[in-house]
Design a protein around this motif. Sequence first.
Motif, PDB file in Angstrom:
ATOM      1  N   HIS A  79      19.813  20.453   5.002  1.00  0.00           N
ATOM      2  CA  HIS A  79      19.450  19.709   3.785  1.00  0.00           C
ATOM      3  C   HIS A  79      20.009  20.518   2.551  1.00  0.00           C
ATOM      4  CE1 HIS A  79      17.093  17.609   0.774  1.00  0.00           C
ATOM      5  NE2 HIS A  79      16.588  19.056   0.305  1.00  0.00           N
ATOM      6  N   GLU A  80      19.996  21.799   2.450  1.00  0.00           N
ATOM      7  CA  GLU A  80      20.493  22.374   1.485  1.00  0.00           C
ATOM      8  C   GLU A  80      22.169  22.018   1.448  1.00  0.00           C
ATOM      9  OE1 GLU A  80      21.184  24.769  -2.110  1.00  0.00           O
ATOM     10  OE2 GLU A  80      19.246  24.171  -1.055  1.00  0.00           O
ATOM     11  N   GLN A  81      22.815  22.046   2.560  1.00  0.00           N
ATOM     12  CA  GLN A  81      24.439  21.903   2.633  1.00  0.00           C
ATOM     13  C   GLN A  81      24.411  20.330   2.030  1.00  0.00           C
ATOM     14  OE1 GLN A  81      25.334  25.122   2.867  1.00  0.00           O
ATOM     15  NE2 GLN A  81      27.075  24.246   3.947  1.00  0.00           N
ATOM     16  N   LEU A  82      23.634  19.315   2.518  1.00  0.00           N
ATOM     17  CA  LEU A  82      23.908  18.195   2.051  1.00  0.00           C
ATOM     18  C   LEU A  82      23.624  18.002   0.511  1.00  0.00           C
ATOM     19  CD1 LEU A  82      21.950  16.183   5.011  1.00  0.00           C
ATOM     20  CD2 LEU A  82      24.447  16.065   4.356  1.00  0.00           C
ATOM     21  N   HIS A  83      22.655  18.536   0.052  1.00  0.00           N
ATOM     22  CA  HIS A  83      22.435  18.737  -1.416  1.00  0.00           C
ATOM     23  C   HIS A  83      23.963  19.223  -2.092  1.00  0.00           C
ATOM     24  CE1 HIS A  83      19.917  18.559  -4.923  1.00  0.00           C
ATOM     25  NE2 HIS A  83      20.379  19.983  -5.291  1.00  0.00           N
ATOM     26  N   ASP A 118      28.840   7.507 -14.544  1.00  0.00           N
ATOM     27  CA  ASP A 118      28.071   6.619 -14.839  1.00  0.00           C
ATOM     28  C   ASP A 118      27.938   5.845 -13.255  1.00  0.00           C
ATOM     29  OD1 ASP A 118      27.755   6.817 -17.395  1.00  0.00           O
ATOM     30  OD2 ASP A 118      29.440   5.371 -17.767  1.00  0.00           O
ATOM     31  N   THR A 119      28.974   5.918 -12.707  1.00  0.00           N
ATOM     32  CA  THR A 119      28.777   5.169 -11.423  1.00  0.00           C
ATOM     33  C   THR A 119      27.918   6.246 -10.406  1.00  0.00           C
ATOM     34  OG1 THR A 119      31.248   4.175 -11.342  1.00  0.00           O
ATOM     35  CG2 THR A 119      30.239   4.541  -8.979  1.00  0.00           C
ATOM     36  N   ALA A 120      28.188   7.434 -10.412  1.00  0.00           N
ATOM     37  CA  ALA A 120      27.520   8.240  -9.653  1.00  0.00           C
ATOM     38  C   ALA A 120      26.057   8.490  -9.917  1.00  0.00           C
ATOM     39  CB  ALA A 120      27.943   9.618  -9.621  1.00  0.00           C
ATOM     40  N   LEU A 121      25.629   8.143 -11.212  1.00  0.00           N
ATOM     41  CA  LEU A 121      24.374   8.301 -11.718  1.00  0.00           C
ATOM     42  C   LEU A 121      23.700   7.047 -11.236  1.00  0.00           C
ATOM     43  CD1 LEU A 121      22.125   9.625 -13.123  1.00  0.00           C
ATOM     44  CD2 LEU A 121      22.922   8.530 -15.484  1.00  0.00           C
ATOM     45  N   SER A 122      24.394   5.984 -11.335  1.00  0.00           N
ATOM     46  CA  SER A 122      23.786   4.756 -10.929  1.00  0.00           C
ATOM     47  C   SER A 122      23.412   4.745  -9.342  1.00  0.00           C
ATOM     48  CB  SER A 122      24.817   3.669 -11.088  1.00  0.00           C
ATOM     49  OG  SER A 122      24.156   2.195 -10.535  1.00  0.00           O
ATOM     50  N   ILE A 123      24.500   5.254  -8.422  1.00  0.00           N
ATOM     51  CA  ILE A 123      24.122   5.412  -7.112  1.00  0.00           C
ATOM     52  C   ILE A 123      22.987   6.361  -6.709  1.00  0.00           C
ATOM     53  CG2 ILE A 123      25.223   6.102  -4.895  1.00  0.00           C
ATOM     54  CD1 ILE A 123      27.900   5.422  -5.988  1.00  0.00           C
ATOM     55  N   LEU A 124      22.988   7.582  -7.484  1.00  0.00           N
ATOM     56  CA  LEU A 124      21.855   8.344  -6.945  1.00  0.00           C
ATOM     57  C   LEU A 124      20.725   7.834  -7.433  1.00  0.00           C
ATOM     58  CD1 LEU A 124      23.565  11.999  -8.205  1.00  0.00           C
ATOM     59  CD2 LEU A 124      23.199  11.045  -6.017  1.00  0.00           C
ATOM     60  N   GLU A 125      20.422   7.044  -8.697  1.00  0.00           N
ATOM     61  CA  GLU A 125      19.158   6.535  -9.026  1.00  0.00           C
ATOM     62  C   GLU A 125      18.728   5.186  -7.926  1.00  0.00           C
ATOM     63  OE1 GLU A 125      19.671   5.291 -13.218  1.00  0.00           O
ATOM     64  OE2 GLU A 125      19.252   7.272 -13.832  1.00  0.00           O
ATOM     65  N   HIS A 126      19.772   4.581  -7.595  1.00  0.00           N
ATOM     66  CA  HIS A 126      19.605   3.597  -6.438  1.00  0.00           C
ATOM     67  C   HIS A 126      18.967   4.074  -5.236  1.00  0.00           C
ATOM     68  CE1 HIS A 126      20.077  -0.347  -4.470  1.00  0.00           C
ATOM     69  NE2 HIS A 126      20.673   0.376  -3.503  1.00  0.00           N
ATOM     70  N   TYR A 127      19.321   5.036  -4.667  1.00  0.00           N
ATOM     71  CA  TYR A 127      18.871   5.583  -3.646  1.00  0.00           C
ATOM     72  C   TYR A 127      17.732   6.741  -3.804  1.00  0.00           C
ATOM     73  CZ  TYR A 127      22.901   3.447  -1.111  1.00  0.00           C
ATOM     74  OH  TYR A 127      23.470   2.391  -0.445  1.00  0.00           O
ATOM     75  N   ARG A 128      17.365   6.891  -5.093  1.00  0.00           N
ATOM     76  CA  ARG A 128      16.297   7.920  -5.402  1.00  0.00           C
ATOM     77  C   ARG A 128      16.485   8.957  -5.063  1.00  0.00           C
ATOM     78  NH1 ARG A 128      11.928   6.881  -2.582  1.00  0.00           N
ATOM     79  NH2 ARG A 128      10.582   7.708  -4.263  1.00  0.00           N
ATOM     80  N   TYR A 129      17.816   9.594  -5.109  1.00  0.00           N
ATOM     81  CA  TYR A 129      18.047  10.710  -4.663  1.00  0.00           C
ATOM     82  C   TYR A 129      17.204  11.971  -5.128  1.00  0.00           C
ATOM     83  CZ  TYR A 129      21.125  15.182  -4.083  1.00  0.00           C
ATOM     84  OH  TYR A 129      21.414  16.230  -3.628  1.00  0.00           O
ATOM     85  N   GLN A 130      16.928  11.994  -6.406  1.00  0.00           N
ATOM     86  CA  GLN A 130      16.236  13.181  -6.907  1.00  0.00           C
ATOM     87  C   GLN A 130      14.932  13.429  -6.314  1.00  0.00           C
ATOM     88  OE1 GLN A 130      17.827  15.280  -8.794  1.00  0.00           O
ATOM     89  NE2 GLN A 130      15.983  16.702  -8.631  1.00  0.00           N
ATOM     90  N   ILE A 132      13.971  11.772  -3.370  1.00  0.00           N
ATOM     91  CA  ILE A 132      13.989  12.324  -1.863  1.00  0.00           C
ATOM     92  C   ILE A 132      14.091  13.620  -1.820  1.00  0.00           C
ATOM     93  CG2 ILE A 132      15.383  11.958   0.113  1.00  0.00           C
ATOM     94  CD1 ILE A 132      16.015   8.983  -0.954  1.00  0.00           C
ATOM     95  N   CYS A 133      15.039  14.344  -2.599  1.00  0.00           N
ATOM     96  CA  CYS A 133      15.238  15.990  -2.638  1.00  0.00           C
ATOM     97  C   CYS A 133      13.751  16.732  -2.781  1.00  0.00           C
ATOM     98  CB  CYS A 133      16.232  16.181  -3.490  1.00  0.00           C
ATOM     99  SG  CYS A 133      18.033  15.924  -3.016  1.00  0.00           S
ATOM    100  N   VAL A 134      13.081  16.059  -3.869  1.00  0.00           N
ATOM    101  CA  VAL A 134      11.745  16.837  -4.100  1.00  0.00           C
ATOM    102  C   VAL A 134      11.042  16.627  -2.675  1.00  0.00           C
ATOM    103  CG1 VAL A 134       9.597  16.746  -5.616  1.00  0.00           C
ATOM    104  CG2 VAL A 134      11.888  16.771  -6.467  1.00  0.00           C
ATOM    105  N   ASP A 135      10.784  15.297  -2.411  1.00  0.00           N
ATOM    106  CA  ASP A 135       9.893  14.799  -1.477  1.00  0.00           C
ATOM    107  C   ASP A 135      10.292  15.596   0.051  1.00  0.00           C
ATOM    108  OD1 ASP A 135       7.722  13.529  -0.225  1.00  0.00           O
ATOM    109  OD2 ASP A 135       8.942  12.101   0.775  1.00  0.00           O
ATOM    110  N   ASP A 184       9.188  19.263  -0.203  1.00  0.00           N
ATOM    111  CA  ASP A 184       7.673  19.402   0.095  1.00  0.00           C
ATOM    112  C   ASP A 184       7.298  19.222   1.426  1.00  0.00           C
ATOM    113  OD1 ASP A 184       7.277  19.688  -2.564  1.00  0.00           O
ATOM    114  OD2 ASP A 184       6.763  17.671  -3.070  1.00  0.00           O
ATOM    115  N   ILE A 185       8.115  18.416   2.255  1.00  0.00           N
ATOM    116  CA  ILE A 185       7.843  18.112   3.607  1.00  0.00           C
ATOM    117  C   ILE A 185       8.387  19.511   4.499  1.00  0.00           C
ATOM    118  CG2 ILE A 185       8.523  16.806   5.558  1.00  0.00           C
ATOM    119  CD1 ILE A 185       8.827  14.400   3.909  1.00  0.00           C
ATOM    120  N   MET A 186       9.334  19.874   4.144  1.00  0.00           N
ATOM    121  CA  MET A 186      10.178  21.260   4.826  1.00  0.00           C
ATOM    122  C   MET A 186       8.890  22.415   4.530  1.00  0.00           C
ATOM    123  SD  MET A 186      12.837  20.173   6.091  1.00  0.00           S
ATOM    124  CE  MET A 186      13.561  21.877   6.540  1.00  0.00           C
ATOM    125  N   ALA A 187       8.343  22.446   3.075  1.00  0.00           N
ATOM    126  CA  ALA A 187       7.542  23.553   2.959  1.00  0.00           C
ATOM    127  C   ALA A 187       6.191  23.475   3.808  1.00  0.00           C
ATOM    128  CB  ALA A 187       7.248  23.595   1.527  1.00  0.00           C
TER     129      ALA A 187
END
Length: 463
Positions: free
Chosen positions: A237-241, A254-266, A268-271, A274-277
């Motif tokens: 997970h850390e490597q993918l991040h 702009d394109t990267a931010l739009s893609i990351l927001e579309h897939y709720r990247y941030q 998903i990372c936080v969630d 939490d799941i890993m913890a």
Amino acid sequence: MKPDESLLDKLHQLQIKNRELEQVHLLQTLILDGLHVILTTEDIDALFAQFFGLLRQALHFDAAVITQLSDERTQLLSVSCTETDSDGALNIVQHIHQKGLERPLNAFHIPLLFEEPLTLTSPWSDMRSLLGIDIQTQHAEYQLWIFSNERAAFGPHDLTLLQQFSSFAGSTISQVEKRRLQQQQKELQARQDQIEKVLISSEKMASLGQMAAGVAHEINNPLSYVLSNIQNLAYNHEQLHQLIDALKHEVAADTALSILEHYRYQAICVDTDDIMAEMTEGATRVKDIVKSLRQFSHPDQSKTDDIDLAELIDNTLRVAWNQIKYSAQLEKHYGNKRIVVTARSAQLSQVLLNILVNAAQACDEKIGLIQITLCDDKDNAFIEIKDNGCGIPEDTLTKIFDPFFTTKAVGKGTGLGLAISKAIIEQHSGSIQVSSQPNQGTSFVITLPKQPDLSHGEADGYL
């Protein structure tokens, strides 16, 4: 025969008849009173004491003793006596027994029975006459000896009355002996039944201990895979991040931010973090429980170690937690100081488990609180386990460490938990005290020497 002589003869015959009737009346009175004794007396010692009272209604005497022939038939044993000092009477009748004098015996002058004077203490030194008879029962041979301070105090009628009474006395004693034997048989049967239940329970506990050790071993292997894979998953997970962070620099902002927001990247990372913890925490808890089970079910209870008491308590709590968590909240007061004692860890775990489970069960009917306090001084460590449960009544408090005593319903407890706990603590040269108030709670305080002498006892048999 002259008329005067005839009247005198009839008068003499009437006197004899009257004496016989009086004797029959006395015997009937003794038998009737004796029947009452049979119906109201369960204990043989009390029966003998009442026999003396019955005989005083029919005979005048100063002292009496009942003896029993020993199993070897070599000496007499004092069973009951009207005097607190029975040695003198036993000395007299023992000499009579050794001389082989048969009974019934009517001695008009005791000193004449012996070639040399006997050394006797008061009141036996003043005795001059005695009657002696045998009393046979189904299970023993007794002798009844009646003493008087007067010389030639007893006549043929007294001896006849005593002989007639001895037959009834033998039957009476046999009935009480029979009732006593039946009661002893019931008690022995109840004891045997209880021991069988305890043995069955012990076998179950031993089997459960072996099963717990086996289950812990079987769980430990796949658990190792799970923990290892969680660590690998966290690394991936850390490597993918890091990869996604690198790709952001290769794409327009702009394109990267739009893609990351579309897939709720941030999010998903936080969630995912939490799941890993949570997975790590859950798997670690399972690992700790397995470790505690393995320690608790360790077959070598005689092994002595330097034990961190806080760690030992926590390990035991993991085993008992399933019983505690639904009944009470837990407060731990260990302080900041590490407290170490030399002890047998498996045994102390058993003591703590017994007390903790009892505390949890005492809190079943209210919002419970169990407080564990750990402290020490120079030589000893102290563990207090306190609850706010139902408490223990004062008349029961003195019995809780007795083997087989339990206040739990049939089948719910063997009555051995606290008895074994006390034995274990005393084997560690320590002590265990309890204080309690009904409806307020109970406190157990365990005192353990830091360096006990454990060479005097082994740990065999504790489950």
